[in-house]
Write a protein that holds these residues in place. Structure first.
Motif, PDB file in Angstrom:
ATOM      1  N   PHE A 167       0.731 -20.045 -21.530  1.00  0.00           N
ATOM      2  CA  PHE A 167      -0.679 -19.654 -21.413  1.00  0.00           C
ATOM      3  C   PHE A 167      -0.836 -18.383 -20.570  1.00  0.00           C
ATOM      4  O   PHE A 167      -1.570 -17.467 -20.943  1.00  0.00           O
ATOM      5  CB  PHE A 167      -1.499 -20.787 -20.776  1.00  0.00           C
ATOM      6  CG  PHE A 167      -2.188 -21.673 -21.770  1.00  0.00           C
ATOM      7  CD1 PHE A 167      -3.366 -21.265 -22.382  1.00  0.00           C
ATOM      8  CD2 PHE A 167      -1.672 -22.915 -22.101  1.00  0.00           C
ATOM      9  CE1 PHE A 167      -4.015 -22.063 -23.298  1.00  0.00           C
ATOM     10  CE2 PHE A 167      -2.316 -23.738 -23.027  1.00  0.00           C
ATOM     11  CZ  PHE A 167      -3.491 -23.310 -23.624  1.00  0.00           C
ATOM     12  N   GLY A 168      -0.143 -18.333 -19.417  1.00  0.00           N
ATOM     13  CA  GLY A 168      -0.307 -17.210 -18.497  1.00  0.00           C
ATOM     14  C   GLY A 168       0.204 -15.902 -19.070  1.00  0.00           C
ATOM     15  O   GLY A 168      -0.487 -14.875 -19.039  1.00  0.00           O
ATOM     16  N   GLY A 169       1.435 -15.924 -19.590  1.00  0.00           N
ATOM     17  CA  GLY A 169       2.042 -14.690 -20.096  1.00  0.00           C
ATOM     18  C   GLY A 169       1.312 -14.156 -21.319  1.00  0.00           C
ATOM     19  O   GLY A 169       1.116 -12.940 -21.457  1.00  0.00           O
TER      20      GLY A 169
ATOM     21  N   GLY B 255       4.473 -20.137 -14.404  1.00  0.00           N
ATOM     22  CA  GLY B 255       3.857 -21.468 -14.438  1.00  0.00           C
ATOM     23  C   GLY B 255       4.123 -22.282 -13.192  1.00  0.00           C
ATOM     24  O   GLY B 255       5.172 -22.154 -12.568  1.00  0.00           O
ATOM     25  N   PRO B 256       3.166 -23.145 -12.828  1.00  0.00           N
ATOM     26  CA  PRO B 256       3.334 -23.939 -11.607  1.00  0.00           C
ATOM     27  C   PRO B 256       4.283 -25.129 -11.772  1.00  0.00           C
ATOM     28  O   PRO B 256       4.774 -25.666 -10.789  1.00  0.00           O
ATOM     29  CB  PRO B 256       1.916 -24.425 -11.288  1.00  0.00           C
ATOM     30  CG  PRO B 256       1.178 -24.371 -12.574  1.00  0.00           C
ATOM     31  CD  PRO B 256       1.835 -23.304 -13.420  1.00  0.00           C
ATOM     32  N   LEU B 257       4.491 -25.576 -13.011  1.00  0.00           N
ATOM     33  CA  LEU B 257       5.329 -26.777 -13.210  1.00  0.00           C
ATOM     34  C   LEU B 257       6.302 -26.513 -14.342  1.00  0.00           C
ATOM     35  O   LEU B 257       6.172 -27.040 -15.447  1.00  0.00           O
ATOM     36  CB  LEU B 257       4.441 -27.993 -13.517  1.00  0.00           C
ATOM     37  CG  LEU B 257       3.527 -28.397 -12.365  1.00  0.00           C
ATOM     38  CD1 LEU B 257       2.300 -29.123 -12.856  1.00  0.00           C
ATOM     39  CD2 LEU B 257       4.274 -29.238 -11.351  1.00  0.00           C
ATOM     40  N   SER B 258       7.264 -25.627 -14.083  1.00  0.00           N
ATOM     41  CA  SER B 258       8.165 -25.228 -15.163  1.00  0.00           C
ATOM     42  C   SER B 258       9.626 -25.426 -14.800  1.00  0.00           C
ATOM     43  O   SER B 258      10.488 -25.292 -15.657  1.00  0.00           O
ATOM     44  CB  SER B 258       7.917 -23.763 -15.519  1.00  0.00           C
ATOM     45  OG  SER B 258       8.016 -22.966 -14.364  1.00  0.00           O
TER      46      SER B 258
ATOM     47  N   VAL C 164      -5.935 -13.237 -14.375  1.00  0.00           N
ATOM     48  CA  VAL C 164      -5.470 -12.169 -15.255  1.00  0.00           C
ATOM     49  C   VAL C 164      -6.479 -11.016 -15.293  1.00  0.00           C
ATOM     50  O   VAL C 164      -6.096  -9.847 -15.299  1.00  0.00           O
ATOM     51  CB  VAL C 164      -5.195 -12.759 -16.658  1.00  0.00           C
ATOM     52  CG1 VAL C 164      -5.224 -11.702 -17.723  1.00  0.00           C
ATOM     53  CG2 VAL C 164      -3.865 -13.496 -16.654  1.00  0.00           C
ATOM     54  N   ARG C 165      -7.762 -11.349 -15.290  1.00  0.00           N
ATOM     55  CA  ARG C 165      -8.768 -10.276 -15.289  1.00  0.00           C
ATOM     56  C   ARG C 165      -8.654  -9.448 -14.009  1.00  0.00           C
ATOM     57  O   ARG C 165      -8.749  -8.224 -14.032  1.00  0.00           O
ATOM     58  CB  ARG C 165     -10.167 -10.858 -15.462  1.00  0.00           C
ATOM     59  CG  ARG C 165     -10.478 -11.091 -16.944  1.00  0.00           C
ATOM     60  CD  ARG C 165     -11.888 -11.539 -17.189  1.00  0.00           C
ATOM     61  NE  ARG C 165     -12.017 -12.977 -17.006  1.00  0.00           N
ATOM     62  CZ  ARG C 165     -12.934 -13.565 -16.266  1.00  0.00           C
ATOM     63  NH1 ARG C 165     -13.817 -12.851 -15.618  1.00  0.00           N
ATOM     64  NH2 ARG C 165     -12.977 -14.885 -16.167  1.00  0.00           N
TER      65      ARG C 165
END
Ligand code: NA7
Length: 547
Positions: A23-25, A148-151, A450-451
């Motif tokens: 999601f983040g990338g 990610g926080p849980l990767s 991200v913004r």
């Protein structure tokens, strides 16, 4: 799998290097494209998805409602996509992220099957040098870990583990194939959000399931269901309102929040709001009951007592029910899971609970799991033992900033960030879902970060700067603010339940607030504010830009 990503071609120099295509990338890549900034995303997996690529275990689904656990940047995207259930199952979230990658041609900037080993800031060129496991050395003016926080899963560290003769699986590295449980005796180790999703699904097929529980959890019913066409239409009609709600909410969820405090209600009202939220299901129990649930210990005890009563009323065998009742730590001190028939599963004749508190695991044997009292024979072992949360994936890369400063050394006693997105001495590095950001409805939190990061990069470029990094003072202030935010809630007692919010689930890891426990909406305002004020708190570097 040929997922059509960028080839590891001759090109080695990029505007931005992003790590991770979850999601983040993906959201970061889209933001950069919108701002006309070139980027290369490096991803260890063979396709997009991040968490939703790796966590294919049976029962995996979101704990956020589907329609807000997604991107808000494109009206066309949200109008075209149809969610089938209240909480999406893993295959649907993965399909969604694949669809986003296809629809916006994101894969052409993603290099798959590439793990980042190190990243270091080169002061002469003002560039980040990123080394991959393919032996590549790539450069970028900006470096954005979106890991990610849980990767980073915790490997099963049990004595005798290698001697086990059956099949075993780690939930966070589940194979991309059907695992057949029929006729099998299955042991599940771990009863966090993951174990709680796995157990009821596996119990439907397996001959027997033995659940190894160390710390009982407060499991709230999710009450998943299929969405009707009318509901889907209604969601699409109300999308502006839904996103506006997520921006005002304490965790970035589209959930209305309770207005009254516990002590402003009569005892009957207190029970009524808990009962109503329990019937609605989901995190409404946390947010839409009474306002001080997470800060007032008496209010919290009442919610905890309510859940214990539900467990005792649901589970037929009183001894098992008692073992499932969490005690000695407040509700919410560790991340509360959503269950889908979890407590009911213990009424099945083929499910047994082992309380590791009184009967700890001694070792794994060739035939199963030896606890202090007996050997539990298993054909398949499932390890749902959690993650090195928040800092784990970042600290697994060797990240070095100015003056060869090591991030791991800097964070030895706990992470130190500015608003969870930047670190002093690490110019032009921005983190998505980094430590000391809020934990809640992650896609909404990512969107806000991200913004801000996009604006920071644009600010750097349009002002002819070559470096941007926070001052040590603002970092120190944010470290203190996260500590204050923790102290204000019952989450400060997470140590009593090995909470990964504090790093308390990893042996030898420094105990520190890994998240910002204040309101996410306040955090969103802080991000917007720092950008609106032209990143005053960040030290600019004035040299000629080299890219
Ligand atoms: P969690 O919530 O960290 O849960 C891990 C579970 O594994 C938890 O019940 C642990 O018990 C248990 N565990 C870990 N190590 C051991 C050992 N050595 N022996 C026995 N039991 C053990 O991870 P999840 O994957 O369930 O959830 C993580 C988040 O991912 C979740 O909250 C969502 O946001 C998505 P403990 O509680 O430490 O006693």
């Amino acid at each position: 799998m040929d997922s059509g990503g960028a080839a590891d071609d001759e090109e080695t120099d990029f505007g931005v290097i992003v790590v991770g295509a979850g999601f983040g990338g993906l959201r970061m890549l889209y933001e950069l494209r919108q701002r006309g900034i070139t980027a290369r995303v490096l991803e260890e997996a063979s396709d997009v998805g991040g968490t939703w690529y790796w966590n294919r275990y049976p029962g995996a689904r979101t704990d956020s409602e589907a329609w807000a656990y997604c991107f808000s940047f494109s009206e066309d995207l949200q109008n075209d996509w149809d969610w089938s259930e209240r909480y999406s199952a893993q295959p649907e979230v993965l399909q969604y992220l694949q669809h986003v990658a296809d629809r916006f041609d994101l894969r052409e900037d993603i290099q798959f099957e590439t793990r980042v080993e190190s990243a270091s800031f080169d002061e002469a060129s003002n560039k980040w040098v990123v080394v991959t496991d393919r032996g590549q050395s790539l450069t970028g003016a900006f470096f954005i870990p979106a890991t990610g926080p849980l990767s980073r899963p915790l490997s099963p560290a049990f004595e005798g583990f290698d001697s086990f003769e059956g099949e075993w699986h780690l939930t966070a590295r589940w194979p991309d194939r059907h695992v057949d449980f029929r006729g099998k005796r299955v042991g599940v180790i771990g009863t966090g959000a993951t174990g709680i999703q796995v157990v009821p699904v596996v119990a439907e097929d397996a001959a027997h399931v033995t659940v190894f529980q160390r710390t009982p959890n407060y499991v709230i019913p999710g009450r998943n269901r299929r969405l009707t066409d009318a509901e889907r239409r209604d969601i699409k009609d109300r999308y502006d309102e839904i996103w506006a709600l997520t921006q005002r909410q304490t965790g970035g969820f589209p959930i209305a929040e309770a207005e009254l405090c516990f002590h402003e209600m009569s005892p009957e009202e207190q029970q009524q709001v808990l009962e109503r939220a329990w019937q609605v299901g989901g995190f409404q129990f946390l947010f839409d009951t009474y306002r001080d649930l997470m800060v007032d210990e008496q209010a919290n005890d009442a919610a905890g007592d309510f859940i214990r009563r539900q467990i005792r009323a649901t589970v037929d065998d009183p001894t098992t029910a008692e073992m499932l009742c969490p005690k000695g730590y407040p509700f919410g001190a560790k991340r509360p899971p959503l269950g889908h028939g979890y407590y009911e599963t213990f009424n099945r004749p083929n499910v047994t609970l082992v309380d590791l508190g009184s009967d700890p695991i001694e070792r794994v044997t060739p035939r199963g799991v030896q606890t202090a009292s007996s050997e539990h024979e298993c054909d398949i072992l499932i390890f749902a033992t959690g993650f090195d949360g928040s800092t784990g994936a970042l600290m697994a890369m060797e990240i070095r900033g100015r003056d060869d400063r090591s991030l791991n050394e800097k964070w030895a006693a706990g992470p130190r960030t500015y608003l969870g997105i930047a670190v002093d001495e690490f110019p032009n590095m921005f983190m998505v879902s980094g430590p000391q950001t809020p934990f809640g409805n992650i896609p909404v939190i990512i969107d806000n970060e991200v913004r801000c990061i996009g604006r920071a990069i644009e600010h750097t470029l349009s002002n002819g700067l070559d470096r941007l990094e926070p001052t040590p003072e603002v970092v120190e202030e944010w470290v203190k603010e996260t500590a204050r935010s923790l102290e204000a809630t019952v989450m400060r007692l997470g140590d009593r339940a090995n909470s990964w919010f504090l790093g308390a689930n990893v042996e030898g890891k420094a105990r520190a607030p890994l998240f910002y426990f204040g309101r996410a909406n306040v955090y969103f305002e802080l991000l917007a504010d720092v950008a609106d004020r032209g990143f005053e708190e960040l030290i600019p570097g004035h040299h000629a830009m080299a890219w």
